[in-house]
Design a protein around this motif. Structure first.
Motif, short mmCIF file in Angstrom:
data_model
loop_
_atom_site.label_atom_id
_atom_site.label_comp_id
_atom_site.label_asym_id
_atom_site.label_seq_id
_atom_site.Cartn_x
_atom_site.Cartn_y
_atom_site.Cartn_z
N ILE A 110 0.86 -1.18 0.00
CA ILE A 110 0.00 0.00 0.00
C ILE A 110 0.90 1.24 0.00
N TYR A 111 0.53 2.21 -0.85
CA TYR A 111 1.32 3.44 -0.98
C TYR A 111 0.43 4.67 -0.82
N TYR A 112 1.01 5.72 -0.27
CA TYR A 112 0.34 7.01 -0.19
C TYR A 112 1.29 8.06 -0.74
N LYS A 113 0.87 8.70 -1.81
CA LYS A 113 1.69 9.72 -2.50
C LYS A 113 3.09 9.18 -2.82
N GLY A 114 3.13 7.94 -3.31
CA GLY A 114 4.40 7.34 -3.73
C GLY A 114 5.26 6.76 -2.63
N LYS A 115 4.83 6.89 -1.38
CA LYS A 115 5.62 6.37 -0.26
C LYS A 115 4.90 5.18 0.37
N PRO A 116 5.66 4.19 0.86
CA PRO A 116 5.04 3.02 1.49
C PRO A 116 4.14 3.41 2.66
N ALA A 117 2.95 2.79 2.73
CA ALA A 117 1.99 3.07 3.80
C ALA A 117 1.57 1.79 4.52
N GLY A 118 2.15 0.65 4.11
CA GLY A 118 1.83 -0.61 4.76
C GLY A 118 1.58 -1.73 3.78
N GLU A 119 0.95 -2.80 4.28
CA GLU A 119 0.63 -3.97 3.46
C GLU A 119 -0.79 -4.43 3.76
#
Length: 151
Positions: A110-119
């Protein structure tokens, strides 16, 4: 535009849990839910109240797969006025839509604005349509293209 062979059939998607690194709450814990989209069809899990960054769900969603090749997911946090986006992800489903008819566990980054946010962890099950001789699954040739955005 090229051609690729696909199996059509019933795709069952079960988001089971997530390990999130992005927190949208300043006070309290997040109330996460997941939106799952294949083609134009969108399903939403129940909300896991006060689950924070480790929510779990028991929902199962059934899609009629035709020529779709990408499953889109969104993890959101329910709020009183406007829900917050925790992050998005996508999964290429061609390798899971085979005649074997077995449940497979998958992990979607999972990504938010191109950065990792979790799985996001899911189980996927596929039952192909029986189109061939003797009731056996038969692949269908379809053009390759896919464009979808969760609304």
């Amino acid at each position: 535009m090229g051609m690729q062979y696909f199996f059509t059939g019933k795709l069952v998607v079960r988001p089971t849990h997530a390990k999130l690194t992005r927190d949208t709450e300043f006070f309290g814990k997040m109330d996460p839910y997941v939106k799952v989209q294949l083609g134009e069809r969108i399903f939403r899990t129940r909300i896991h109240q006060e689950a924070g960054k480790t929510p779990s769900w028991t929902d199962a969603f059934q899609f009629a797969r035709k020529n779709e090749v990408v499953l889109h997911v969104q993890v959101c946090d329910e709020d009183l006025i406007t829900d917050d986006l925790v992050g998005t992800g996508k999964l290429s489903i061609a390798e899971y839509c085979t005649p074997e008819e077995e449940r497979k566990k998958v992990t979607v980054p999972i990504y938010y604005k191109g950065k990792p946010a979790g799985e996001l962890f899911m189980e996927i099950e596929f039952e192909p349509d029986k189109l061939g001789p003797g009731g056996k699954p038969k692949p269908v040739a379809l053009p390759i293209y896919q464009s979808a955005t969760i609304k």
